[in-house]
Write a protein that holds these residues in place. Sequence first.
Motif, short mmCIF file in Angstrom:
data_model
loop_
_atom_site.label_atom_id
_atom_site.label_comp_id
_atom_site.label_asym_id
_atom_site.label_seq_id
_atom_site.Cartn_x
_atom_site.Cartn_y
_atom_site.Cartn_z
N ILE A 1 0.86 -1.19 0.00
CA ILE A 1 0.00 0.00 0.00
C ILE A 1 0.89 1.24 0.00
CG2 ILE A 1 -1.81 1.28 1.21
CD1 ILE A 1 -2.49 -1.36 2.68
N THR A 2 0.80 2.05 -1.05
CA THR A 2 1.47 3.35 -1.06
C THR A 2 0.39 4.43 -1.08
OG1 THR A 2 1.65 3.46 -3.47
CG2 THR A 2 3.45 2.41 -2.28
N LEU A 3 0.73 5.58 -0.48
CA LEU A 3 -0.29 6.62 -0.29
C LEU A 3 0.37 7.99 -0.24
CD1 LEU A 3 -3.17 7.66 0.61
CD2 LEU A 3 -2.47 7.09 2.95
N TRP A 4 -0.20 8.93 -0.98
CA TRP A 4 0.15 10.34 -0.82
C TRP A 4 -1.08 11.03 -0.26
CZ3 TRP A 4 -1.20 15.32 -1.60
CH2 TRP A 4 -0.21 16.29 -1.49
N TYR A 5 -0.89 11.76 0.85
CA TYR A 5 -2.01 12.40 1.54
C TYR A 5 -1.64 13.84 1.86
CZ TYR A 5 -5.33 13.47 5.32
OH TYR A 5 -6.29 14.05 6.11
N GLY A 6 -2.53 14.76 1.53
CA GLY A 6 -2.28 16.17 1.82
C GLY A 6 -3.54 16.90 2.26
N VAL A 7 -3.32 18.01 2.96
CA VAL A 7 -4.42 18.88 3.40
C VAL A 7 -4.09 20.29 2.92
CG1 VAL A 7 -5.74 19.79 5.33
CG2 VAL A 7 -4.82 17.47 5.44
N LEU A 8 -4.96 20.84 2.07
CA LEU A 8 -4.75 22.17 1.52
C LEU A 8 -5.74 23.15 2.14
CD1 LEU A 8 -3.47 24.15 -0.55
CD2 LEU A 8 -5.24 23.38 -2.17
N ASN A 9 -5.21 24.17 2.81
CA ASN A 9 -6.06 25.27 3.26
C ASN A 9 -6.26 26.19 2.05
OD1 ASN A 9 -6.88 27.91 4.28
ND2 ASN A 9 -6.47 27.07 6.32
N VAL A 10 -7.45 26.15 1.50
CA VAL A 10 -7.69 26.83 0.22
C VAL A 10 -7.65 28.36 0.35
CG1 VAL A 10 -9.01 24.93 -0.75
CG2 VAL A 10 -10.20 26.70 0.57
N LYS A 11 -7.80 28.86 1.57
CA LYS A 11 -7.79 30.32 1.77
C LYS A 11 -6.37 30.85 1.96
CE LYS A 11 -12.49 30.43 3.63
NZ LYS A 11 -13.35 30.72 4.80
N ALA B 1 4.97 6.80 -1.88
CA ALA B 1 4.40 7.29 -3.13
C ALA B 1 5.35 8.28 -3.80
CB ALA B 1 3.05 7.95 -2.86
N PRO B 2 5.23 8.45 -5.12
CA PRO B 2 6.06 9.46 -5.80
C PRO B 2 5.77 10.85 -5.25
CG PRO B 2 4.99 7.99 -7.40
CD PRO B 2 4.38 7.70 -6.07
#
Length: 461
Positions: free
Chosen positions: A331-341, A352-353
């Motif tokens: 299992i490979t995973l790229w995970y991110g959280v973007l504060n759009v403001k 993951a790459p």
Amino acid sequence: MKLGKFMLRSMKCDLMSYLYLSLELIDNSMHYSEIGDAGIAFFKAISCKILSVISYIEIEFENMVFSSALKNRKDANKGGNQLLIFSCESAYSTKLVNYLILKDYIVIAANTVDLFSQLLCDNFYDLIILDLNSDENIQMILDLLRNIKSNSLYEMVPVIVISQITRKDIIQTFIEEQVDDYFFKSLDLLVLDIRITSFLKKKKVIEQGQKYLDLVLHGRECVESELIEAGNYIENLLPKKTRNEFFHSNWIFVPSKRIGGDFFNYYFVNDDNLIIYLIDISGHGVGSALLSLNVSSVINSYVMNNNDISPYKVLNYVNTYFVKFRSDMFITLWYGVLNVKTKHLRFASAGAPPAVVLSEKGNIYLKTKGAILGIEEMYPCKESECYLNKFSHLLLFSDGVYEIENNQDIIMSIDDFYKILKKNTLNLDSFVLERLYNKMLNLSKYNVFRDDFSILEFIIY
């Protein structure tokens, strides 16, 4: 036959293992009522249907084996196989027919071409014998042989030519016309009986194998139909391509088979924060697809039930959850959280790459340390962060995007992809992923992707 049964049981065991893993994951996981769990429920149904198809084929195999054994016993009791003999020499024909009848064959004889042709049309025979009794009949016997071999009904039926002619050129001619055996009359008829028995056994094996093959192909068609349905459903589970005041998103997903091991998603957890993740499971097919959807469900459940979107904590939880199952798939995973403001991006990667930020000032590669999930209980992971500029592009992709074999028989590396990325992203007025897709497809030796091709792009506003 044994190989066919072994392959079916192996397929069934593998699929059942993946299905039971999925069921256990779902039963133990916290419930999340969004579409992801609906997808897993759908895949449970698809897997059960495919298992039922395999079970049906397995039962049919057993029935065919039983029927074959029963037929063999009946054949032994009623006199066995039916032979057709053509001979213009009545004395030898009578001797041959009487001998074969004593050996429990059903024997039909013809002494003219017209009668032989009529008998050939009226009935079906397990083996045909042509008596070449003189040089004058060579052409006639050759014509009969050609007619038999050109008849699709008799293409698998053995044909034996019996002759006292020993000339090599004549024997070679019959061999070229695909005669199955050229038997010298000087040999004992016991030898002929042994050869007939051998041919008939081989014929039965081939016929039985064809029946098994037809059955497997029929089952494969049923499974293919279910996989197409599953593949279509997976695409419906992927996020909608979105445009709002904060970003414009686009993606390309091309599974290497009907269904693959890649899955991705992005959605708002509140007014400010957008979760983005891309999952890549080793392998392809139902098992990989089930596991990727399970990983997605576990991520969603953790985030929603714990009100925690931290990349570090999410990856640690996913690892803790899956390590106890010890799956043979990675299992490979790229995970991110973007504060759009604020355009603040927090991210972590599990094998993951690295994602890439494209801008007019140059490309930034979001490299961070993180091991593949589900391997070790102690999980090393590092969370990183960056700020995205207005009109920059955030690019996520699986390794199937760049691990292609080129015309020089070389598997391309991520560094090769970075060079291609740099050359093909000079113009950032629009999405670049379609340009990359076409470029990588053209570079592929096979003009097709042999792994799942998944790429996501966000233009930041």
